[in-house]
Design a protein around this motif. Structure first.
Motif, PDB file in Angstrom:
ATOM      1  N   UNK A  18       0.849  -1.191   0.000  1.00 38.55           N
ATOM      2  CA  UNK A  18       0.000   0.000   0.000  1.00 38.55           C
ATOM      3  C   UNK A  18       0.884   1.240   0.000  1.00 38.55           C
ATOM      4  N   UNK A  19       0.846   2.004  -1.084  1.00 35.40           N
ATOM      5  CA  UNK A  19       1.707   3.177  -1.240  1.00 35.40           C
ATOM      6  C   UNK A  19       0.894   4.447  -1.011  1.00 35.40           C
ATOM      7  N   UNK A  20       1.378   5.291  -0.123  1.00 33.10           N
ATOM      8  CA  UNK A  20       0.708   6.540   0.193  1.00 33.10           C
ATOM      9  C   UNK A  20       1.638   7.711  -0.084  1.00 33.10           C
ATOM     10  N   UNK A  21       1.278   8.535  -1.039  1.00 31.46           N
ATOM     11  CA  UNK A  21       2.051   9.729  -1.347  1.00 31.46           C
ATOM     12  C   UNK A  21       3.294   9.447  -2.172  1.00 31.46           C
ATOM     13  N   UNK A  22       3.924  10.520  -2.615  1.00 33.20           N
ATOM     14  CA  UNK A  22       5.145  10.456  -3.422  1.00 33.20           C
ATOM     15  C   UNK A  22       6.282  11.025  -2.584  1.00 33.20           C
ATOM     16  N   UNK A  23       6.850  10.177  -1.740  1.00 31.24           N
ATOM     17  CA  UNK A  23       7.881  10.640  -0.805  1.00 31.24           C
ATOM     18  C   UNK A  23       9.099  11.219  -1.507  1.00 31.24           C
ATOM     19  N   UNK A  24       9.540  10.572  -2.579  1.00 29.13           N
ATOM     20  CA  UNK A  24      10.737  11.059  -3.270  1.00 29.13           C
ATOM     21  C   UNK A  24      10.547  12.465  -3.802  1.00 29.13           C
ATOM     22  N   UNK A  25       9.403  12.716  -4.413  1.00 26.42           N
ATOM     23  CA  UNK A  25       9.134  14.051  -4.947  1.00 26.42           C
ATOM     24  C   UNK A  25       9.047  15.078  -3.825  1.00 26.42           C
ATOM     25  N   UNK A  26       8.400  14.703  -2.719  1.00 21.61           N
ATOM     26  CA  UNK A  26       8.276  15.642  -1.609  1.00 21.61           C
ATOM     27  C   UNK A  26       9.634  15.941  -0.976  1.00 21.61           C
ATOM     28  N   UNK A  27      10.504  14.957  -0.926  1.00 26.60           N
ATOM     29  CA  UNK A  27      11.828  15.166  -0.337  1.00 26.60           C
ATOM     30  C   UNK A  27      12.690  16.114  -1.170  1.00 26.60           C
ATOM     31  N   UNK A  28      12.333  16.303  -2.423  1.00 31.40           N
ATOM     32  CA  UNK A  28      13.030  17.282  -3.252  1.00 31.40           C
ATOM     33  C   UNK A  28      12.551  18.704  -2.978  1.00 31.40           C
ATOM     34  N   UNK A  29      11.470  18.842  -2.209  1.00 33.62           N
ATOM     35  CA  UNK A  29      10.852  20.147  -1.996  1.00 33.62           C
ATOM     36  C   UNK A  29      10.945  20.642  -0.557  1.00 33.62           C
ATOM     37  N   UNK A 167      -0.018  24.925   9.435  1.00 31.15           N
ATOM     38  CA  UNK A 167      -0.421  23.963   8.415  1.00 31.15           C
ATOM     39  C   UNK A 167      -0.870  24.667   7.148  1.00 31.15           C
ATOM     40  N   UNK A 168      -0.166  24.393   6.079  1.00 32.11           N
ATOM     41  CA  UNK A 168      -0.456  24.999   4.782  1.00 32.11           C
ATOM     42  C   UNK A 168      -1.836  24.589   4.274  1.00 32.11           C
ATOM     43  N   UNK A 169      -2.176  23.311   4.434  1.00 33.09           N
ATOM     44  CA  UNK A 169      -3.350  22.743   3.768  1.00 33.09           C
ATOM     45  C   UNK A 169      -4.481  22.372   4.723  1.00 33.09           C
ATOM     46  N   UNK A 170      -4.528  23.015   5.904  1.00 35.17           N
ATOM     47  CA  UNK A 170      -5.591  22.749   6.869  1.00 35.17           C
ATOM     48  C   UNK A 170      -6.302  24.045   7.251  1.00 35.17           C
ATOM     49  N   UNK A 185     -14.318  22.410   5.369  1.00 40.58           N
ATOM     50  CA  UNK A 185     -13.263  23.404   5.446  1.00 40.58           C
ATOM     51  C   UNK A 185     -12.009  22.938   6.154  1.00 40.58           C
ATOM     52  N   UNK A 186     -11.992  21.667   6.535  1.00 42.57           N
ATOM     53  CA  UNK A 186     -10.819  21.149   7.245  1.00 42.57           C
ATOM     54  C   UNK A 186      -9.603  21.033   6.333  1.00 42.57           C
ATOM     55  N   UNK A 187      -9.840  20.629   5.080  1.00 37.95           N
ATOM     56  CA  UNK A 187      -8.748  20.412   4.126  1.00 37.95           C
ATOM     57  C   UNK A 187      -8.823  21.434   2.995  1.00 37.95           C
ATOM     58  N   UNK A 188      -7.674  21.967   2.619  1.00 35.55           N
ATOM     59  CA  UNK A 188      -7.593  22.959   1.550  1.00 35.55           C
ATOM     60  C   UNK A 188      -6.900  22.345   0.338  1.00 35.55           C
ATOM     61  N   UNK A 189      -7.442  22.619  -0.850  1.00 37.73           N
ATOM     62  CA  UNK A 189      -6.927  21.975  -2.060  1.00 37.73           C
ATOM     63  C   UNK A 189      -6.488  22.952  -3.153  1.00 37.73           C
ATOM     64  N   UNK A 227       0.209  13.043   2.142  1.00 34.02           N
ATOM     65  CA  UNK A 227      -0.816  12.118   1.675  1.00 34.02           C
ATOM     66  C   UNK A 227      -2.016  12.837   1.066  1.00 34.02           C
ATOM     67  N   UNK A 228      -1.988  14.168   1.017  1.00 34.49           N
ATOM     68  CA  UNK A 228      -3.105  14.908   0.449  1.00 34.49           C
ATOM     69  C   UNK A 228      -3.091  14.831  -1.073  1.00 34.49           C
ATOM     70  N   UNK A 229      -4.270  14.823  -1.715  1.00 33.33           N
ATOM     71  CA  UNK A 229      -4.314  14.869  -3.188  1.00 33.33           C
ATOM     72  C   UNK A 229      -3.625  16.134  -3.683  1.00 33.33           C
ATOM     73  N   UNK A 230      -2.752  15.997  -4.663  1.00 31.40           N
ATOM     74  CA  UNK A 230      -2.046  17.155  -5.196  1.00 31.40           C
ATOM     75  C   UNK A 230      -0.988  17.712  -4.271  1.00 31.40           C
ATOM     76  N   UNK A 231      -0.491  16.887  -3.330  1.00 29.62           N
ATOM     77  CA  UNK A 231       0.481  17.372  -2.354  1.00 29.62           C
ATOM     78  C   UNK A 231       1.753  17.894  -3.010  1.00 29.62           C
TER      79      UNK A 231
END
Length: 255
Positions: A18-29, A167-170, A185-189, A227-231
């Motif tokens: 079960x894969x959640x999120x793109x860790x490698x891409x996020x670690x570049x940011x 929190x950027x996205x909350x 309104x809990x999550x921002x997209x 783990x957010x969509x479009x993270x």
């Protein structure tokens, strides 16, 4: 603004196939990675891979400790005795620190996850238990949490470095707490709206609450959930906007 700010993300949360999120891409940011410790998410191979990738990129590693709740992803409150909670935190710290050691790195800070994060905003007993575990394991570790929380007060009282987080996205309540995930309104997209919000927080120290009011906010670190969509897209937009605005990005535990 010249002092800079940290950009962190919750990573290492995949489990088996079960894969959640793109860790490698996020670690570049990001400049800091809150890595799961196996209690709410993450398996040994995932944790070792994530810490190694973070070390290769010079990203600071923090232990994201939580309740023993794999099924609920750590988002359910557990009424645990303080001594047992402290033991759970020490156990998680040791596990992740072992993975860091073989990667040539080390755990640099601690951030509670999910329900534990929200609980220690007001729950003095659990907050003190988490802090006691961190202090006993390594008093040089920083503690990352919500501004004004019981957790950060306990950390300061224990002589630990207390780091306030945004929190950027909350969504936020008028009381400067997070809007529960079960509420609208809990999550921002919207990346554009989020980026504008981030810049206002960094420059003016203000964030718009869910009821339209302005809330004072000061933070040394800001979080984009991995783990957010479009993270990845959101983290990219936020990082680009901060750089373009002349805000240095650096981990709060950078030497």
């Amino acid at each position: 603004m010249s002092a800079g700010i940290d950009l962190n993300s919750d990573l290492g949360e995949s489990f088996g196939h079960w894969v959640l999120g793109d860790d490698e891409a996020m670690l570049d940011l990001v400049t800091s990675a809150n890595v799961a410790c196996g209690f709410h998410a993450g398996d040994p191979s995932t944790l070792r891979r994530t810490t190694a990738q973070a070390a290769c990129r010079g990203v600071a590693v923090g232990a994201q400790v939580g309740y023993p709740d794999l099924l609920g992803f750590g988002r359910r409150f557990v009424d645990v005795e303080p001594a047992a909670l402290a033991d759970d935190v020490v156990y998680q710290l040791g596990a992740l620190d072992g993975m860091c050691r073989v990667a040539g790195a080390a755990v640099r800070y601690v951030k509670p996850h999910g329900a534990l994060y929200n609980t220690v905003v007001h729950h003095e007993v659990q907050a003190r238990a988490v802090v006691a575990a961190v202090r006993d394991y390594d008093p040089a570790l920083a503690v990352l949490g919500l501004p004004g929380s019981a957790l950060l007060r306990a950390a300061e009282d224990a002589g630990l470095r207390a780091v306030p987080e945004f929190f950027v996205d909350r969504g936020y309540t008028p009381e400067a707490t997070l809007v529960p995930r079960s509420e609208r309104g809990a999550l921002l997209h919207d990346a554009a709206a989020v980026t504008e919000r981030v810049l206002r927080m960094v420059t003016d120290g203000v964030v718009r609450a869910i009821d339209g009011s302005d809330v004072r906010m000061s933070a040394e670190s800001m979080c984009v959930h991995g783990d957010s969509p479009g993270a990845v897209e959101m983290a990219t937009a936020v990082r680009t906007a901060l750089v373009d605005a002349g805000v240095p990005l650096r981990s709060f535990v950078a030497a």
